[in-house]
Scaffold this motif. Sequence first.
Motif, PDB file in Angstrom:
ATOM      1  N   ASP A 257      86.576  85.084 108.982  1.00  9.52           N
ATOM      2  CA  ASP A 257      85.942  83.969 108.266  1.00  9.52           C
ATOM      3  C   ASP A 257      86.413  83.915 106.819  1.00  9.52           C
ATOM      4  OD1 ASP A 257      84.620  83.524 110.605  1.00  9.52           O
ATOM      5  OD2 ASP A 257      82.607  83.903 109.840  1.00  9.52           O
ATOM      6  N   ALA A 258      86.565  85.102 106.198  1.00  6.26           N
ATOM      7  CA  ALA A 258      86.977  85.164 104.800  1.00  6.26           C
ATOM      8  C   ALA A 258      88.417  84.706 104.625  1.00  6.26           C
ATOM      9  CB  ALA A 258      86.800  86.583 104.271  1.00  6.26           C
ATOM     10  N   ILE A 259      89.280  85.095 105.537  1.00  7.44           N
ATOM     11  CA  ILE A 259      90.683  84.663 105.461  1.00  7.44           C
ATOM     12  C   ILE A 259      90.772  83.149 105.578  1.00  7.44           C
ATOM     13  CG2 ILE A 259      92.908  84.738 106.658  1.00  7.44           C
ATOM     14  CD1 ILE A 259      92.262  87.663 107.388  1.00  7.44           C
ATOM     15  N   ALA A 260      90.019  82.591 106.510  1.00  5.16           N
ATOM     16  CA  ALA A 260      90.003  81.132 106.655  1.00  5.16           C
ATOM     17  C   ALA A 260      89.476  80.470 105.389  1.00  5.16           C
ATOM     18  CB  ALA A 260      89.135  80.745 107.856  1.00  5.16           C
TER      19      ALA A 260
ATOM     20  N   ILE B  21      89.660  81.613 102.274  1.00  3.69           N
ATOM     21  CA  ILE B  21      90.640  81.733 101.190  1.00  3.69           C
ATOM     22  C   ILE B  21      91.677  80.629 101.267  1.00  3.69           C
ATOM     23  CG2 ILE B  21      92.538  83.171 100.328  1.00  3.69           C
ATOM     24  CD1 ILE B  21      90.770  85.610 101.031  1.00  3.69           C
ATOM     25  N   PHE B  22      92.064  80.271 102.465  1.00  3.21           N
ATOM     26  CA  PHE B  22      93.079  79.225 102.650  1.00  3.21           C
ATOM     27  C   PHE B  22      92.450  77.840 102.868  1.00  3.21           C
ATOM     28  CE2 PHE B  22      95.372  83.118 103.759  1.00  3.21           C
ATOM     29  CZ  PHE B  22      96.529  82.944 103.012  1.00  3.21           C
TER      30      PHE B  22
ATOM     31  N   LEU C   8      83.478  72.936 101.911  1.00  2.16           N
ATOM     32  CA  LEU C   8      84.410  73.083 100.793  1.00  2.16           C
ATOM     33  C   LEU C   8      85.849  72.971 101.287  1.00  2.16           C
ATOM     34  CD1 LEU C   8      82.763  75.988  98.755  1.00  2.16           C
ATOM     35  CD2 LEU C   8      82.420  73.526  98.563  1.00  2.16           C
ATOM     36  N   ALA C   9      86.096  73.449 102.492  1.00  2.00           N
ATOM     37  CA  ALA C   9      87.436  73.325 103.067  1.00  2.00           C
ATOM     38  C   ALA C   9      87.814  71.853 103.225  1.00  2.00           C
ATOM     39  CB  ALA C   9      87.494  74.045 104.414  1.00  2.00           C
ATOM     40  N   ILE C  10      86.899  71.051 103.713  1.00  2.00           N
ATOM     41  CA  ILE C  10      87.168  69.623 103.881  1.00  2.00           C
ATOM     42  C   ILE C  10      87.432  68.972 102.529  1.00  2.00           C
ATOM     43  CG2 ILE C  10      86.094  67.414 104.497  1.00  2.00           C
ATOM     44  CD1 ILE C  10      84.794  68.783 106.855  1.00  2.00           C
TER      45      ILE C  10
END
Length: 596
Positions: free
Chosen positions: A116-119, A121-122, A151-153
Amino acid sequence: MTQKELKRTKPVHTQKYLPGLDGFRAIAVIAIIIFHLNPQWLPGGFLGVDTFFVISGFLITSLLISEYDKTGKINLPAFWLRRVKRLIPAVLFMLAVVLTYTIFFEPDIILALKNDAIAAIFYVSNWWYIAQDVDYFNQFSIAPLKHLWSLAIEEQFYLFFPFILYMIFKLRKRQYTFIIFFIVSLISLALMIFLSSTTSSTARVYFGTDTRLQTLLLGAMLALIWPPFRLKQKVAMRLRTLIDLVGVLSFALLVVFILNVSEHDTWIYHGGFYLISFVTLFTIASVVHPSGFFAKFMGNPLFVAIGKRSYSLYLWHYPVIVLLHRHFVAGQLPYYVYIIDVVLMFVFAEISYRFIENPIRKNGFRAFSFKPNQVSRFMRLALILLLAVPSLLLLSGQADNLGKNHNTQKQTSFTNKKTAKPKTPPADENAKHVDSKHLAPLLIGDSVMVDIGNVFQKSVPNATIDGKVGRQLSEANALLTSQYRDFAKPNKDVVMQLGTNGAFTEEQVNQIIGDLGDAQIYFVNVRVPRDYEQNVNDSLKKAADKHENVHLIDWHKASSGHPEYFAYDGVHLEYAGQKALSNLIIDELKKQHSKN
């Protein structure tokens, strides 16, 4: 109302601060926090995320248009750099704290949290959760970073949208911008409707950048026709009154939505999000107008203070809630836990806002120093380096073994088919005494049945048990008719433990009763801290009151005041709960048999 009254001023060269917009942000983040503290308090609180989307689309488009009107261009590298300085340091700080905390205090979730954290970060969390088919509303999983999907969106939007807007302007197609955005928003809406109608999973619909683009573009469209930095400070009283009235009414309607909309309402995927976001536009239009009383009300100091910290609060509230609540029983949390939640999230948000976000946004790398005499800058660097070490160990997989040592694979099903045909319990010479070893019931259930399977089997070895994680009551009909027809006879016992995963209709309950004929049917009601708990229990009680061969096993009442029965989620059972529920079912079986 004259054209002169509606006319906007010429573009100005200073971007005015919009306190009303920060005040509106405060309302949105408070709604989200309340929803995550307890969904039953504010069922539609999750709509605060859509409010953020609309605000983001509106504000970013306004800033880009203002820049283009002043300079004739949009400095894309400068825009992206501002976004990086504004957003990334805060989220990396939050991730570092959560990852470090996890290594030392929550090692059992290391493996899941790492991915989840890696996703995060990117900034692809939303697509990662789609790939994992994650249910945003599932409270039975530990995922302290799940909120980062939104936040990713936004980051994906910030990456591509400015370039697209700039190209439209440079190609001299500015007059078509609104219609282009409108058409694309309708395509996004249509895609959401199509996907929600063709799949049973909401992950693809709820988390998709393409399905969520509609709300961001609605905000962008408002910026095209209502540019906040060009609105007149002084307008006629009649116009100001109209603006205030529109703002108040639209805001009141939003409050109605937030109070009444539920995660279970399918209409929100069939145009509901679009409608609610459209209503949000009128509130935004009012709170950004410099002349309005409603804008001044929303821009009060308290709302503004919270609104300025809304990003920090959003980042911190969810991991605080998830990591704290997992040590208590959901639905039976002491009141002081919620107080601790709020205190911690505001403390961490304030530290992030003052110590990380603002200094780095204003000074960049100059916010750090290797010189001890520059105390705040040196401490900031020391803190980041201190958190970076365990965080990098976790992200690189060096802590995987620690996670594996604490990770237990949860059983997803329990099936114990003793015989092709059920045994008939022998008649007991003493009618008042029934030996549980002579009982041969069929038990069908969900994850709670999986929990009690082994314990129940020890007491009732002739039982046929079929439990499966995630099972809905609607699935039981096909199961009964395909595998357990032999139990649809008089003097057979069938225990149905379903309802943990969602509500059902009276027709579905009646179909089960009809499929089982004259069998003795026992419905186990539920204790689940969700808004459908009461509906489930009322439906089962109604069925028991209506049919002589249907009996209610009141697990909700029996488990009241016993937090020791439950795991953190307030539904799944510890050993004490497994024994208690098993004994409750056995006692009811014995009671009915002693009557015969």
